[in-house]
Design an enzyme around this catalytic site. Structure first.
Site, PDB file in Angstrom:
ATOM      1  CB  CYS A 152      79.164 -89.137  18.845  1.00  0.00           C
ATOM      2  SG  CYS A 152      78.989 -89.787  20.520  1.00  0.00           S
ATOM      3  CB  VAL A 153      75.329 -93.491  19.089  1.00  0.00           C
ATOM      4  CG1 VAL A 153      76.217 -94.045  20.187  1.00  0.00           C
ATOM      5  CG2 VAL A 153      73.900 -93.930  19.337  1.00  0.00           C
TER       6      VAL A 153
END
Lengths: 130, 101
Positions: free
Chosen positions: A78-79
């Site tokens: 997840c960024v």
């Protein structure tokens, strides 16, 4: 069966990453399709490229990279979770002045949309770590 | 909390029906008059107030947790349904996916 996984805990302190990895081995052996592993919260540390555990210990990060190389399992970090914790992939690192890429081979960075896609697409979504 | 709310909003953006349940100390997240800035935290009340815009209106608090902490619904930021532990357990069993924090 199509199975997606979510890993919420960092390696070494909690059992989540180990349990998930062994689960995936068993699932693949049983002919199931692991469509995605999504790393969220402190789970993003599973992708830490510079992780160097002592030689006589299991290498959790390398294990994930090998899983991707051998079975093509989609490993998604997840960024926003990653950036919060200083794990920057190459393009973001260049922009923000960090390392080249903090992500180990086989991992890719993306948004929560890919978690939702996996949730909708998979027959089962299993979360490891709280 | 922030990363959990991200999932909630993203699920709604993907047209998933979202049911929110608050139990235990999680109920404190819904309290009115929080001064998040004192602890250098982000004020989540804005997000909670915006949930209805995301069509997230099914929000429950656990009756037993409210009673144990002497909290009444008028102390909370948003309208909620008060349900017993037993009722919530049954509702959770109806969900396709459960996320918790």
């Amino acid at each position: 069966m199509k199975i997606s996984l979510q890993i919420n805990a960092s390696p070494y302190q909690h059992q989540a990453a180990d349990s998930a990895w062994h689960f995936i081995q068993a699932a693949i052996l049983s002919g199931h399709d692991i469509c995605r592993v999504f790393f969220y919260h402190d789970g993003v540390f599973n992708a830490l490229r510079d992780s160097r555990p002592p030689g006589d210990e299991r290498d959790v990060v390398k294990r994930w990279s090998e899983l991707h190389a051998k079975h093509g399992v989609d490993l998604v970090v997840c960024v926003s979770s990653a950036q919060r914790r200083g794990l920057l992939e190459q393009t973001v690192a260049k922009k923000l002045g960090g390392y080249q890429s903090a992500l180990a081979d086989g991992f890719r960075i993306a948004g929560l949309g890919l978690l939702m896609e996996a949730l909708i697409d998979a027959d089962r979504h299993i979360t490891f770590g709280d | 909390m922030q990363e959990f709310l991200d999932i909630v909003l993203m699920a709604s953006a993907f047209d998933q029906r979202v049911v929110l349940v608050f139990e235990g100390d999680g109920i404190y997240a819904l309290m009115k008059d929080q001064q998040a800035e004192v602890l250098d935290l982000k004020d989540n009340s804005l997000i909670f107030n915006a949930l209805s815009i995301y069509d997230i209106n099914d929000i429950s608090v656990e009756k037993e947790s409210m009673q144990a902490r002497s909290i009444s619904v008028d102390q909370l930021l948003i309208p909620v349904i008060t349900s017993s532990r037993h009722e919530l357990k049954q509702r959770l069993q109806l969900a396709d996916q459960v996320f918790s924090l």
